[in-house]
Design an enzyme around this catalytic site. Structure first.
Site, PDB file in Angstrom:
ATOM      1  N   THR A 190       0.823  -1.207   0.000  1.00 18.08           N
ATOM      2  CA  THR A 190       0.000   0.000   0.000  1.00 18.08           C
ATOM      3  C   THR A 190       0.855   1.254   0.000  1.00 18.08           C
ATOM      4  OG1 THR A 190      -1.666  -1.155   1.251  1.00 18.08           O
ATOM      5  CG2 THR A 190      -1.672   1.247   1.431  1.00 18.08           C
ATOM      6  N   ARG A 218     -14.465  -7.197   1.486  1.00 14.02           N
ATOM      7  CA  ARG A 218     -13.585  -6.830   2.608  1.00 14.02           C
ATOM      8  C   ARG A 218     -12.930  -5.464   2.346  1.00 14.02           C
ATOM      9  NH1 ARG A 218      -7.982  -5.279   3.262  1.00 14.02           N
ATOM     10  NH2 ARG A 218      -7.332  -5.858   5.345  1.00 14.02           N
ATOM     11  N   VAL A 219     -12.928  -4.644   3.377  1.00 12.83           N
ATOM     12  CA  VAL A 219     -12.252  -3.347   3.314  1.00 12.83           C
ATOM     13  C   VAL A 219     -11.291  -3.268   4.489  1.00 12.83           C
ATOM     14  CG1 VAL A 219     -12.582  -0.846   3.477  1.00 12.83           C
ATOM     15  CG2 VAL A 219     -14.209  -2.238   2.174  1.00 12.83           C
ATOM     16  N   GLY A 220     -10.083  -2.800   4.235  1.00 14.88           N
ATOM     17  CA  GLY A 220      -9.085  -2.686   5.294  1.00 14.88           C
ATOM     18  C   GLY A 220      -9.046  -1.293   5.878  1.00 14.88           C
ATOM     19  N   ASP A 221      -7.880  -0.919   6.342  1.00 13.58           N
ATOM     20  CA  ASP A 221      -7.705   0.393   6.978  1.00 13.58           C
ATOM     21  C   ASP A 221      -7.506   1.530   5.986  1.00 13.58           C
ATOM     22  OD1 ASP A 221      -5.268  -0.844   6.224  1.00 13.58           O
ATOM     23  OD2 ASP A 221      -4.172   0.694   7.331  1.00 13.58           O
ATOM     24  N   THR A 241       0.567   1.010   6.519  1.00  9.57           N
ATOM     25  CA  THR A 241       0.542  -0.099   5.578  1.00  9.57           C
ATOM     26  C   THR A 241       0.567  -1.390   6.395  1.00  9.57           C
ATOM     27  OG1 THR A 241       1.714  -1.163   3.738  1.00  9.57           O
ATOM     28  CG2 THR A 241       3.071  -0.044   5.362  1.00  9.57           C
ATOM     29  N   GLY A 242       0.063  -2.472   5.818  1.00  9.08           N
ATOM     30  CA  GLY A 242       0.074  -3.748   6.537  1.00  9.08           C
ATOM     31  C   GLY A 242      -1.331  -4.282   6.744  1.00  9.08           C
ATOM     32  N   GLY A 244      -4.638  -4.443   7.636  1.00 10.69           N
ATOM     33  CA  GLY A 244      -5.520  -3.332   7.972  1.00 10.69           C
ATOM     34  C   GLY A 244      -6.421  -3.567   9.162  1.00 10.69           C
TER      35      GLY A 244
HETATM   36  C1  SD4 Z   1      -5.224  -3.375   3.813  1.00 13.88           C
HETATM   37  N1  SD4 Z   1      -3.446  -2.020   4.652  1.00 13.88           N
HETATM   38  O1  SD4 Z   1      -6.081  -3.509   2.956  1.00 13.88           O
HETATM   39  C2  SD4 Z   1      -4.007  -2.570   3.462  1.00 13.88           C
HETATM   40  C3  SD4 Z   1      -3.122  -3.368   2.603  1.00 13.88           C
HETATM   41  C4  SD4 Z   1      -1.744  -3.475   2.961  1.00 13.88           C
HETATM   42  O2  SD4 Z   1      -0.109  -5.056   3.410  1.00 13.88           O
HETATM   43  O3  SD4 Z   1      -1.095  -2.524   3.316  1.00 13.88           O
HETATM   44  N2  SD4 Z   1      -1.275  -4.688   2.918  1.00 13.88           N
HETATM   45  O4  SD4 Z   1      -5.307  -3.902   4.917  1.00 13.88           O
END
Ligand code: SD4
Length: 328
Positions: A190, A218-221, A241-242, A244
């Site tokens: 991200t 699905r929706v992340g952060d 990032t990471g 979410g």
């Molecule tokens: C999510 N943070 O959708 C984003 C994607 C991401 O490592 O950064 N993935 O959760």
């Protein structure tokens, strides 16, 4: 009364009564930090998650030509949305488990205005649609079909976002269908970006195709204001990032900005943000999260769970990839 007005008024009132040195010594440490950050000594800067050379270079070009932070953010992160070889953002992003590429993005300006699109299909530049949501609608978030429809109304073209490469990998994945997020995937992911322009104003953006092979819907952060991104022009900004889900649970970016408001440096605030997440996940070491932050003075910081994360800074001091310290 707003804090800024309070500070301004109390400073003006005090200035009438006291000499300058005395006046300064009357301020608390925090007030000193905030007022010194308001002094006009501005050095534009852009920072972004991971080693996104081209995106940060593009944003810097906008800033160094006198452009504003919001334009720098939009144009900068678009570079990655348009790069089909980047399988974590925009065109070429890895699909959900049903083979559909669904994109999330948000953007936030110096006045606290914000816009976001969630799980949007078939549109190549979600950051630009998010900006339109912010500027042309009474809403903050549009999701799914509604976001896509809005994008068409604004002149965005329908685009097939699933590249041959991502399709091939998805078909391979389907043989086992195990959802197992990979740490530091390809050493980029991200893109979250924060910028300060020549006026000292801050803006931020975040854009992603989300976790590969996620459940449909699905929706992340990343498109959630306060989680994947937060900007407060009086204090600074943060982005993530990471995985979410873990960032959402602690409203990570908002937390980091609030910690900076309380006097922490961007580095200290990012470290505290990661520690809060780890405190909720005792014994787990199988996921990655990286935070970056910037304050009003242009100081930056970054911190992550696993080694391997880095963030780019671009200012008059140069274009630098900064390896991040990690919790583990
Ligand atoms: C999510 N943070 O959708 C984003 C994607 C991401 O490592 O950064 N993935 O959760």
């Amino acid at each position: 009364m707003k804090r800024r007005n309070f500070l301004k008024n109390s400073t003006a009132a005090t200035a009438g009564m006291l000499s300058a040195p005395l006046m300064i010594s009357c301020k608390t440490e925090n007030e000193k930090k905030i007022s010194s950050s308001n002094e006009k000594n501005i050095n534009p800067i852009v920072i972004c998650t991971w080693n996104f050379f081209n995106a940060s270079a593009k944003a810097w070009k906008v800033l160094s030509n006198g452009g504003d932070a919001l334009d720098a953010i939009e144009q900068g992160v678009k570079v990655e949305e348009d790069d089909a070889s980047n399988q974590t953002v925009g065109t070429g992003g890895r699909p959900d488990r049903d083979g559909k590429v669904t994109l999330d993005a948000c953007i936030m300006d110096k006045d606290g205005n914000c816009g976001a699109v969630l799980a949007m299909q078939n549109i190549a530049n979600p950051i630009s649609v998010a900006r339109k949501v912010m500027e042309d609608t009474p809403h903050v978030m549009l999701a799914g079909k509604g976001a896509e429809q809005f994008a068409y109304e604004k002149g965005f073209k329908k685009t097939d976002l699933l590249t041959e490469q991502s399709k091939k990998e998805w078909l391979e994945w389907k043989k086992t269908s195990q959802y197992k997020p990979i740490i530091n995937i390809e050493n980029h992911d991200t893109i979250g970006m924060l910028a300060i322009d020549k006026n000292g104003d801050i803006a931020g953006g975040c854009t992603t195709s989300g976790m590969a092979y996620k459940m449909a819907g699905r929706v992340g952060d990343s498109p959630i204001i306060g989680a994947g991104l937060f900007v407060d022009n009086e204090v600074g900004g943060a982005t993530a990032t990471g995985v979410g889900e873990e960032v959402v649970r602690t409203v990570g970016s908002f937390l980091i900005v609030e910690l900076m408001r309380q006097g922490k440096s961007p580095q200290e605030a990012c470290e505290e943000g990661v520690k809060r997440i780890m405190a909720k996940n005792e014994g787990r070491n199988d996921f990655q999260i990286g935070f970056i932050a910037i304050n009003k003075k242009g100081e930056t910081g970054g911190y992550c769970i696993q080694p391997g994360f880095s963030y780019r800074t671009y200012s008059e001091e140069g274009h630098i990839n900064n390896p991040s310290q990690s919790f583990l």
